[in-house]
Design a protein around this motif. Sequence first.
Motif, PDB file in Angstrom:
ATOM      1  N   VAL A 199      -8.893   5.472 -20.054  1.00 50.87           N
ATOM      2  CA  VAL A 199      -8.010   6.528 -19.556  1.00 50.87           C
ATOM      3  C   VAL A 199      -7.316   6.036 -18.283  1.00 50.87           C
ATOM      4  CG1 VAL A 199      -7.861   8.883 -18.682  1.00 50.87           C
ATOM      5  CG2 VAL A 199      -9.503   8.319 -20.494  1.00 50.87           C
ATOM      6  N   THR A 200      -6.009   6.135 -18.257  1.00 50.41           N
ATOM      7  CA  THR A 200      -5.269   5.717 -17.069  1.00 50.41           C
ATOM      8  C   THR A 200      -5.073   6.922 -16.154  1.00 50.41           C
ATOM      9  OG1 THR A 200      -4.100   4.044 -18.378  1.00 50.41           O
ATOM     10  CG2 THR A 200      -3.194   4.544 -16.226  1.00 50.41           C
ATOM     11  N   GLU A 201      -6.123   7.226 -15.400  1.00 54.41           N
ATOM     12  CA  GLU A 201      -6.004   8.230 -14.345  1.00 54.41           C
ATOM     13  C   GLU A 201      -5.872   7.461 -13.032  1.00 54.41           C
ATOM     14  OE1 GLU A 201      -9.320   8.134 -12.519  1.00 54.41           O
ATOM     15  OE2 GLU A 201      -9.070   6.446 -13.891  1.00 54.41           O
ATOM     16  N   MET A 202      -6.169   8.039 -11.917  1.00 55.80           N
ATOM     17  CA  MET A 202      -5.916   7.357 -10.648  1.00 55.80           C
ATOM     18  C   MET A 202      -6.680   6.043 -10.522  1.00 55.80           C
ATOM     19  SD  MET A 202      -5.280   9.861  -7.424  1.00 55.80           S
ATOM     20  CE  MET A 202      -6.948  10.476  -7.331  1.00 55.80           C
ATOM     21  N   MET A 203      -7.957   6.072 -10.869  1.00 57.75           N
ATOM     22  CA  MET A 203      -8.753   4.851 -10.750  1.00 57.75           C
ATOM     23  C   MET A 203      -8.274   3.799 -11.746  1.00 57.75           C
ATOM     24  SD  MET A 203     -11.071   3.418  -9.036  1.00 57.75           S
ATOM     25  CE  MET A 203     -12.067   1.932  -9.170  1.00 57.75           C
ATOM     26  N   GLY A 204      -7.955   4.230 -12.954  1.00 58.82           N
ATOM     27  CA  GLY A 204      -7.450   3.305 -13.960  1.00 58.82           C
ATOM     28  C   GLY A 204      -6.129   2.683 -13.540  1.00 58.82           C
ATOM     29  N   ALA A 205      -5.256   3.510 -12.937  1.00 60.98           N
ATOM     30  CA  ALA A 205      -3.967   3.005 -12.466  1.00 60.98           C
ATOM     31  C   ALA A 205      -4.160   2.009 -11.329  1.00 60.98           C
ATOM     32  CB  ALA A 205      -3.093   4.167 -12.004  1.00 60.98           C
TER      33      ALA A 205
ATOM     34  N   MET B 250       0.826  -1.206   0.000  1.00 58.81           N
ATOM     35  CA  MET B 250       0.000   0.000   0.000  1.00 58.81           C
ATOM     36  C   MET B 250       0.860   1.255   0.000  1.00 58.81           C
ATOM     37  SD  MET B 250      -3.000  -1.223   2.665  1.00 58.81           S
ATOM     38  CE  MET B 250      -3.943   0.303   2.551  1.00 58.81           C
ATOM     39  N   LEU B 251       1.908   1.258   0.838  1.00 57.52           N
ATOM     40  CA  LEU B 251       2.801   2.425   0.887  1.00 57.52           C
ATOM     41  C   LEU B 251       3.534   2.614  -0.436  1.00 57.52           C
ATOM     42  CD1 LEU B 251       4.288   2.062   4.497  1.00 57.52           C
ATOM     43  CD2 LEU B 251       2.635   3.771   3.677  1.00 57.52           C
ATOM     44  N   GLY B 252       3.926   1.518  -1.064  1.00 53.02           N
ATOM     45  CA  GLY B 252       4.601   1.611  -2.350  1.00 53.02           C
ATOM     46  C   GLY B 252       3.682   2.056  -3.467  1.00 53.02           C
ATOM     47  N   LEU B 253       2.382   1.814  -3.280  1.00 56.67           N
ATOM     48  CA  LEU B 253       1.406   2.176  -4.306  1.00 56.67           C
ATOM     49  C   LEU B 253       1.073   3.666  -4.282  1.00 56.67           C
ATOM     50  CD1 LEU B 253      -0.308   0.892  -6.525  1.00 56.67           C
ATOM     51  CD2 LEU B 253      -2.099   0.478  -4.821  1.00 56.67           C
ATOM     52  N   VAL B 254       1.240   4.287  -3.127  1.00 51.94           N
ATOM     53  CA  VAL B 254       0.868   5.704  -2.987  1.00 51.94           C
ATOM     54  C   VAL B 254       1.564   6.596  -4.025  1.00 51.94           C
ATOM     55  CG1 VAL B 254       0.991   7.733  -1.484  1.00 51.94           C
ATOM     56  CG2 VAL B 254       0.224   5.535  -0.566  1.00 51.94           C
ATOM     57  N   PRO B 255       2.896   6.576  -4.148  1.00 49.90           N
ATOM     58  CA  PRO B 255       3.534   7.445  -5.148  1.00 49.90           C
ATOM     59  C   PRO B 255       3.143   7.095  -6.579  1.00 49.90           C
ATOM     60  CG  PRO B 255       5.140   5.939  -4.194  1.00 49.90           C
ATOM     61  CD  PRO B 255       3.908   5.827  -3.363  1.00 49.90           C
ATOM     62  N   VAL B 256       2.850   5.827  -6.828  1.00 50.10           N
ATOM     63  CA  VAL B 256       2.429   5.418  -8.170  1.00 50.10           C
ATOM     64  C   VAL B 256       1.111   6.077  -8.530  1.00 50.10           C
ATOM     65  CG1 VAL B 256       1.735   3.472  -9.629  1.00 50.10           C
ATOM     66  CG2 VAL B 256       3.646   3.215  -8.029  1.00 50.10           C
ATOM     67  N   LEU B 257       0.148   6.007  -7.616  1.00 49.47           N
ATOM     68  CA  LEU B 257      -1.170   6.591  -7.884  1.00 49.47           C
ATOM     69  C   LEU B 257      -1.124   8.116  -7.883  1.00 49.47           C
ATOM     70  CD1 LEU B 257      -3.569   4.240  -5.873  1.00 49.47           C
ATOM     71  CD2 LEU B 257      -2.837   4.103  -8.251  1.00 49.47           C
TER      72      LEU B 257
ATOM     73  N   VAL C  98      -6.294   2.363  -1.120  1.00 48.19           N
ATOM     74  CA  VAL C  98      -5.340   3.468  -1.277  1.00 48.19           C
ATOM     75  C   VAL C  98      -5.925   4.564  -2.156  1.00 48.19           C
ATOM     76  CG1 VAL C  98      -3.101   4.149  -2.241  1.00 48.19           C
ATOM     77  CG2 VAL C  98      -3.282   2.068  -0.885  1.00 48.19           C
ATOM     78  N   VAL C  99      -6.516   4.199  -3.277  1.00 50.05           N
ATOM     79  CA  VAL C  99      -7.074   5.225  -4.171  1.00 50.05           C
ATOM     80  C   VAL C  99      -8.258   5.917  -3.519  1.00 50.05           C
ATOM     81  CG1 VAL C  99      -8.745   3.820  -5.486  1.00 50.05           C
ATOM     82  CG2 VAL C  99      -7.586   5.724  -6.592  1.00 50.05           C
TER      83      VAL C  99
END
Length: 224
Positions: free
Chosen positions: A172-178, A9-16, A195-196
């Motif tokens: 579209v790859t926005e936050m939800m798509g990512a 989850m922590l690693g996903l934060v910067p990605v999103l 996380v999202v």
Amino acid sequence: MRALDLDYMLGLVPVLLSYLPLTLWMAALGMVLALILGSLLAVERVIKVPVLDTFVILFISFFRGTPLLVQLFLFYYGLPQVLAFLTQINGVTAAIMGLTLHFAAYMAESIRAAIVGVDRSQWEAAQSIGMTQAQMMRRIVLPQAARVAAPTLVNYFIDMIKSTSLAFTLGVTEMMGAAQKEAAGSFLYFEAFLVVAVIYWIVVEALSQVQKLLEVRLNRAFAR
């Protein structure tokens, strides 16, 4: 019951978060366009131009009475089959078009109510000094109506930010798509969507605080 994978989850934060600018950009552009269109529709609903008023009523009724997701699919998948020049439209453009028209219909009614709520003595005073209808709207009525409508319009912007999450259905790859892609790759769906959800929550809460400050500032200025 398995424990949450906090490291994931922590690693996903910067990605999103890297997709947050696209989400905010779609919402901001959609908001500006919807505000312009909604204001024009509201003014027309007040002055009631013959024939045009019927089309405006139908427009507002349609976009308020149908789901946003259906409208997005209509723009992205449906219209290109009818209008050839729309075959090159991409998901981001279709999403912004859908958000603009959908929220413009709602804003039109809110702005119209704010315009009608301006005291009639203000209208009469403007007319008594020879102002045209356009001058009266621009200089007297709309500035006062803006104070009343501002909190509601900020709410629409908040709703629009949340509604950009539907853009992933158009590819579209926005936050939800990512988040969807990350979850599909890791099979940690709960963690990814949690996380999202928290990111959206934080953004919305920040804007809610801005809305409260705006209300206080506008009411203080009006009280003077």
